[in-house]
Motif scaffolding. Structure first.
Motif, PDB file in Angstrom:
ATOM      1  N   GLY A 179       0.820  -1.209   0.000  1.00  0.00           N
ATOM      2  CA  GLY A 179       0.000   0.000   0.000  1.00  0.00           C
ATOM      3  C   GLY A 179       0.851   1.253   0.000  1.00  0.00           C
ATOM      4  N   PHE A 180       1.912   1.257   0.788  1.00  0.00           N
ATOM      5  CA  PHE A 180       2.815   2.397   0.849  1.00  0.00           C
ATOM      6  C   PHE A 180       3.503   2.602  -0.500  1.00  0.00           C
ATOM      7  CE2 PHE A 180       4.986   5.028   4.152  1.00  0.00           C
ATOM      8  CZ  PHE A 180       5.857   5.707   3.304  1.00  0.00           C
ATOM      9  N   GLU A 181       3.984   1.512  -1.063  1.00  0.00           N
ATOM     10  CA  GLU A 181       4.680   1.577  -2.354  1.00  0.00           C
ATOM     11  C   GLU A 181       3.832   2.254  -3.419  1.00  0.00           C
ATOM     12  OE1 GLU A 181       6.015  -2.283  -4.323  1.00  0.00           O
ATOM     13  OE2 GLU A 181       4.297  -1.603  -5.504  1.00  0.00           O
ATOM     14  N   LYS A 182       2.603   1.834  -3.546  1.00  0.00           N
ATOM     15  CA  LYS A 182       1.723   2.388  -4.585  1.00  0.00           C
ATOM     16  C   LYS A 182       1.485   3.874  -4.376  1.00  0.00           C
ATOM     17  CE  LYS A 182      -0.621  -1.991  -5.559  1.00  0.00           C
ATOM     18  NZ  LYS A 182      -1.902  -2.748  -5.499  1.00  0.00           N
ATOM     19  N   GLU A 183       1.272   4.275  -3.117  1.00  0.00           N
ATOM     20  CA  GLU A 183       1.041   5.686  -2.833  1.00  0.00           C
ATOM     21  C   GLU A 183       2.307   6.509  -3.063  1.00  0.00           C
ATOM     22  OE1 GLU A 183      -1.693   7.251  -2.188  1.00  0.00           O
ATOM     23  OE2 GLU A 183      -3.034   5.533  -1.952  1.00  0.00           O
ATOM     24  N   PHE A 184       3.460   5.962  -2.711  1.00  0.00           N
ATOM     25  CA  PHE A 184       4.723   6.680  -2.912  1.00  0.00           C
ATOM     26  C   PHE A 184       4.995   6.897  -4.392  1.00  0.00           C
ATOM     27  CE2 PHE A 184       9.256   6.688  -3.860  1.00  0.00           C
ATOM     28  CZ  PHE A 184       9.706   7.749  -3.089  1.00  0.00           C
ATOM     29  N   VAL A 185       4.833   5.861  -5.188  1.00  0.00           N
ATOM     30  CA  VAL A 185       5.077   5.969  -6.630  1.00  0.00           C
ATOM     31  C   VAL A 185       4.196   7.060  -7.235  1.00  0.00           C
ATOM     32  CG1 VAL A 185       4.838   4.796  -8.851  1.00  0.00           C
ATOM     33  CG2 VAL A 185       5.897   3.602  -6.906  1.00  0.00           C
ATOM     34  N   SER A 186       2.925   7.043  -6.893  1.00  0.00           N
ATOM     35  CA  SER A 186       2.000   8.033  -7.424  1.00  0.00           C
ATOM     36  C   SER A 186       2.396   9.448  -7.008  1.00  0.00           C
ATOM     37  CB  SER A 186       0.584   7.725  -6.946  1.00  0.00           C
ATOM     38  OG  SER A 186      -0.322   8.734  -7.320  1.00  0.00           O
ATOM     39  N   ALA A 187       2.711   9.623  -5.727  1.00  0.00           N
ATOM     40  CA  ALA A 187       3.053  10.954  -5.223  1.00  0.00           C
ATOM     41  C   ALA A 187       4.370  11.455  -5.792  1.00  0.00           C
ATOM     42  CB  ALA A 187       3.114  10.922  -3.695  1.00  0.00           C
ATOM     43  N   PHE A 188       5.375  10.585  -5.865  1.00  0.00           N
ATOM     44  CA  PHE A 188       6.696  10.994  -6.365  1.00  0.00           C
ATOM     45  C   PHE A 188       6.605  11.402  -7.832  1.00  0.00           C
ATOM     46  CE2 PHE A 188      11.247   9.902  -7.490  1.00  0.00           C
ATOM     47  CZ  PHE A 188      11.816  10.917  -6.728  1.00  0.00           C
ATOM     48  N   GLU A 189       5.830  10.676  -8.594  1.00  0.00           N
ATOM     49  CA  GLU A 189       5.667  11.032 -10.007  1.00  0.00           C
ATOM     50  C   GLU A 189       4.912  12.355 -10.169  1.00  0.00           C
ATOM     51  OE1 GLU A 189       5.815   6.757 -12.346  1.00  0.00           O
ATOM     52  OE2 GLU A 189       3.852   7.566 -11.759  1.00  0.00           O
ATOM     53  N   LYS A 190       3.906  12.590  -9.335  1.00  0.00           N
ATOM     54  CA  LYS A 190       3.178  13.856  -9.397  1.00  0.00           C
ATOM     55  C   LYS A 190       4.089  15.035  -9.110  1.00  0.00           C
ATOM     56  CE  LYS A 190      -1.469  12.199  -8.209  1.00  0.00           C
ATOM     57  NZ  LYS A 190      -2.542  12.206  -7.167  1.00  0.00           N
ATOM     58  N   LEU A 191       5.108  14.802  -8.295  1.00  0.00           N
ATOM     59  CA  LEU A 191       6.050  15.862  -7.948  1.00  0.00           C
ATOM     60  C   LEU A 191       7.206  15.968  -8.944  1.00  0.00           C
ATOM     61  CD1 LEU A 191       6.160  15.273  -4.089  1.00  0.00           C
ATOM     62  CD2 LEU A 191       5.168  17.239  -5.263  1.00  0.00           C
ATOM     63  N   GLY A 192       7.167  15.163 -10.003  1.00  0.00           N
ATOM     64  CA  GLY A 192       8.173  15.251 -11.052  1.00  0.00           C
ATOM     65  C   GLY A 192       9.272  14.230 -10.988  1.00  0.00           C
ATOM     66  N   GLY A 193       9.210  13.305 -10.040  1.00  0.00           N
ATOM     67  CA  GLY A 193      10.238  12.288  -9.915  1.00  0.00           C
ATOM     68  C   GLY A 193       9.968  11.066 -10.780  1.00  0.00           C
ATOM     69  N   THR A 194      10.986  10.224 -10.913  1.00  0.00           N
ATOM     70  CA  THR A 194      10.883   8.983 -11.682  1.00  0.00           C
ATOM     71  C   THR A 194      11.206   7.799 -10.788  1.00  0.00           C
ATOM     72  OG1 THR A 194      11.556  10.086 -13.738  1.00  0.00           O
ATOM     73  CG2 THR A 194      11.771   7.684 -13.657  1.00  0.00           C
ATOM     74  N   VAL A 195      10.348   6.789 -10.779  1.00  0.00           N
ATOM     75  CA  VAL A 195      10.593   5.561 -10.024  1.00  0.00           C
ATOM     76  C   VAL A 195      11.125   4.520 -10.999  1.00  0.00           C
ATOM     77  CG1 VAL A 195       9.582   3.753  -8.587  1.00  0.00           C
ATOM     78  CG2 VAL A 195       8.785   6.125  -8.368  1.00  0.00           C
ATOM     79  N   VAL A 196      12.395   4.161 -10.853  1.00  0.00           N
ATOM     80  CA  VAL A 196      13.066   3.366 -11.876  1.00  0.00           C
ATOM     81  C   VAL A 196      12.580   1.926 -11.931  1.00  0.00           C
ATOM     82  CG1 VAL A 196      15.112   4.835 -11.795  1.00  0.00           C
ATOM     83  CG2 VAL A 196      15.017   2.786 -10.371  1.00  0.00           C
ATOM     84  N   ASN A 197      12.041   1.405 -10.829  1.00  0.00           N
ATOM     85  CA  ASN A 197      11.543   0.026 -10.854  1.00  0.00           C
ATOM     86  C   ASN A 197      10.020  -0.027 -10.748  1.00  0.00           C
ATOM     87  OD1 ASN A 197      11.378   0.763  -8.151  1.00  0.00           O
ATOM     88  ND2 ASN A 197      12.035  -1.245  -7.377  1.00  0.00           N
ATOM     89  N   LYS A 198       9.367   1.014 -11.237  1.00  0.00           N
ATOM     90  CA  LYS A 198       7.913   1.091 -11.160  1.00  0.00           C
ATOM     91  C   LYS A 198       7.238  -0.125 -11.789  1.00  0.00           C
ATOM     92  CE  LYS A 198       4.017   3.782 -12.982  1.00  0.00           C
ATOM     93  NZ  LYS A 198       3.639   4.988 -13.784  1.00  0.00           N
ATOM     94  N   ASP A 199       7.728  -0.568 -12.936  1.00  0.00           N
ATOM     95  CA  ASP A 199       7.087  -1.673 -13.646  1.00  0.00           C
ATOM     96  C   ASP A 199       7.455  -3.042 -13.084  1.00  0.00           C
ATOM     97  OD1 ASP A 199       5.848   0.133 -15.375  1.00  0.00           O
ATOM     98  OD2 ASP A 199       7.558   0.128 -16.759  1.00  0.00           O
ATOM     99  N   LYS A 200       8.490  -3.083 -12.270  1.00  0.00           N
ATOM    100  CA  LYS A 200       8.898  -4.344 -11.654  1.00  0.00           C
ATOM    101  C   LYS A 200       9.340  -4.070 -10.221  1.00  0.00           C
ATOM    102  CE  LYS A 200      11.515  -8.560 -12.628  1.00  0.00           C
ATOM    103  NZ  LYS A 200      12.559  -9.188 -13.496  1.00  0.00           N
ATOM    104  N   PRO A 201       8.373  -3.762  -9.350  1.00  0.00           N
ATOM    105  CA  PRO A 201       8.724  -3.365  -7.984  1.00  0.00           C
ATOM    106  C   PRO A 201       9.339  -4.517  -7.194  1.00  0.00           C
ATOM    107  CG  PRO A 201       6.353  -3.673  -8.194  1.00  0.00           C
ATOM    108  CD  PRO A 201       6.912  -3.758  -9.575  1.00  0.00           C
ATOM    109  N   THR A 202      10.199  -4.175  -6.259  1.00  0.00           N
ATOM    110  CA  THR A 202      10.841  -5.157  -5.402  1.00  0.00           C
ATOM    111  C   THR A 202      10.051  -5.305  -4.104  1.00  0.00           C
ATOM    112  OG1 THR A 202      13.021  -4.535  -6.273  1.00  0.00           O
ATOM    113  CG2 THR A 202      12.973  -5.803  -4.226  1.00  0.00           C
TER     114      THR A 202
END
Length: 449
Positions: free
Chosen positions: A218-241
């Protein structure tokens, strides 16, 4: 912190019901020895539940509460003091008249940071001890396992730290019938706060590694969404660890999490398993040039010790940053003084939230004039929200309720305004692991983005 109820969890809980019902049919005044023999005969409860202690002075028909928090297991480094916080709240109320004219009793159960043990503990609390309310659970996976049992038995649960966003949606869907609340805000907000902290630190890219349960995913999904909204890139978004909390080695997961050259790694972990994962990452030389970002699940003095030191004695986690729900309530100073006076311990993460959870259960029972889960459920929102006289002192709040006045309890952790989904909103402390291995609070960050 967190995992949906599995078929095994539900089967375990159902398996406990029959022996619990048999125990309830015994005369109330069975001796402790006879009850122990009955429990051992059933076999299941003896395995599921840890040692239980009740506070002295609880009248037979007075309010009875329980705790279901981790004294052992992956979160024991944080949760071992939670029963002390609940007991302090109970003792304080008992010293100023109790609830509905009688002393409050407290039954303590160890959740072991394990959903199966949590289901067993909740079954015992609800069906053998007949508590009206429970402070707990802490791990979201344990709350997920225990909640159906609490709801079925009309026991009010208030968690001091199960922060998975899953509970908000389930409450919206009507799964809990109002028998659920929490004094710590959901990770919907902490994930946003961590993402905001990452941007404030100048990070443009990040990866994630999380424990594979409700809390982590749950945290992971919310973090990815928020970080991207702020202009960041999550490098393992498509294959999360995501790592298995029952695993014993984590070399592959560590390598996966730190690959792709991220500037930061958002690590949502539990202490025992998370320390092994991060230690593996350091041993493999994967952390150089990257900042580890941590969350509430590992906020303790013990965690940097668990991760370890370099050969020259430096803490591996030095420089790691993180977030944790802050305690900024109007009653915090008074609570801190009381806690230190009575226990001699520092106020650590979620201790004020645990105290507030116990206080709210007692205030709601007094407001309802009923020592039942139904009564507490009917008044929990009323005593925690406006309108009503704002009050921080617990004994003053109890006296106002006895006089028929409306109150708006202002807690030690926050103003604890419980909404229709059982949630509160709060700000977050930011922290840094210093060279001495101690996490130091460095500021605050708002979840607003």
């Amino acid at each position: 912190m967190k995992k949906p109820v599995s078929n095994n969890d539900l089967s375990y809980g159902l398996a406990l019901q029959k022996p619990a019902r048999l125990a309830n049919q015994l005369p109330r005044r069975l001796s402790a020895f006879a009850l122990a023999i009955t429990t051992l005969t059933t076999g299941v409860l003896a395995v599921a539940c840890q040692d239980t202690t009740s506070s002295s002075g609880g009248a037979e028909d007075g309010l009875k509460l329980g705790t279901l928090t981790p004294s052992t297991g992956d979160l024991a480094s944080i949760g071992a003091v939670f029963p002390d916080a609940a007991q302090l709240a109970v003792d304080t109320v008992n010293q100023c008249g109790g609830v509905n004219g009688k002393p409050v009793g407290l039954v303590i159960e160890d959740s072991q940071t394990d959903p199966n043990a949590g289901a067993g503990g909740m079954t015992k609390l609800a069906e053998v001890d007949r508590v009206a309310g429970v402070i707990g659970a802490f791990a979201s996976s344990v709350s997920s396992a225990a909640l159906p049992i609490a709801v079925r038995n009309q026991v009010m649960m208030i968690s001091p730290g199960s922060t998975s966003p899953v509970f908000t949606q389930q409450a919206k869907d009507g799964d809990f019938n109002g028998y659920w609340a929490r004094t710590a805000p959901p990770d919907t907000y902490q994930a946003r706060a961590l993402a905001k902290l990452a941007i404030e630190k100048g990070f443009k890219s990040a990866s994630t590694v999380v424990i594979n349960n409700d809390y982590g995913v749950g945290f992971e999904k919310e973090f990815v969404s928020a970080f991207e909204k702020l202009g960041g890139t999550v490098v393992n978004k498509d294959k999360p660890t995501r790592y298995d909390p029952k695993a014993t080695t984590f070399e592959t997961e560590a390598a996966s999490a730190f690959s792709g050259n991220p500037q930061a790694v958002a690590a949502v972990l539990y202490a025992e398993t998370g320390s092994l994962l991060l230690k593996s990452a350091y041993q493999q030389g994967l952390v150089d040039g990257k900042t580890v970002m941590l969350t509430d699940g590992v906020y303790s003095d013990d965690f940097p010790q668990q991760v370890g030191k370099t050969s020259d004695g430096k803490f591996l986690l030095t420089g790691a940053v993180g977030t944790v729900p802050g305690a900024h309530g109007e009653g915090l100073e008074a609570f801190t003084n009381l806690w230190k006076e009575k226990t001699g311990k520092p106020v650590t993460a979620y201790v004020p939230h645990t105290y507030d959870a116990a206080v709210l259960l007692m205030l709601a029972a007094e407001a309802a004039k009923a020592n039942t889960g139904e009564g507490i459920q009917s008044k929990i929102s009323e005593v925690s929200n406006s309108p009503g006289q704002e009050v921080t002192d617990v004994c003053e709040a109890m006296e106002l309720l006895r006089q028929g006045e409306d109150i708006n309890y202002q807690g030690a952790s926050s103003n604890v305004d419980i909404d229709e989904n059982g949630d509160v909103i709060g700000d977050y402390d930011t922290w840094l692991v210093e060279s001495d291995g101690k996490p130091k609070v460095t500021g605050k960050v708002s979840p607003d983005i």
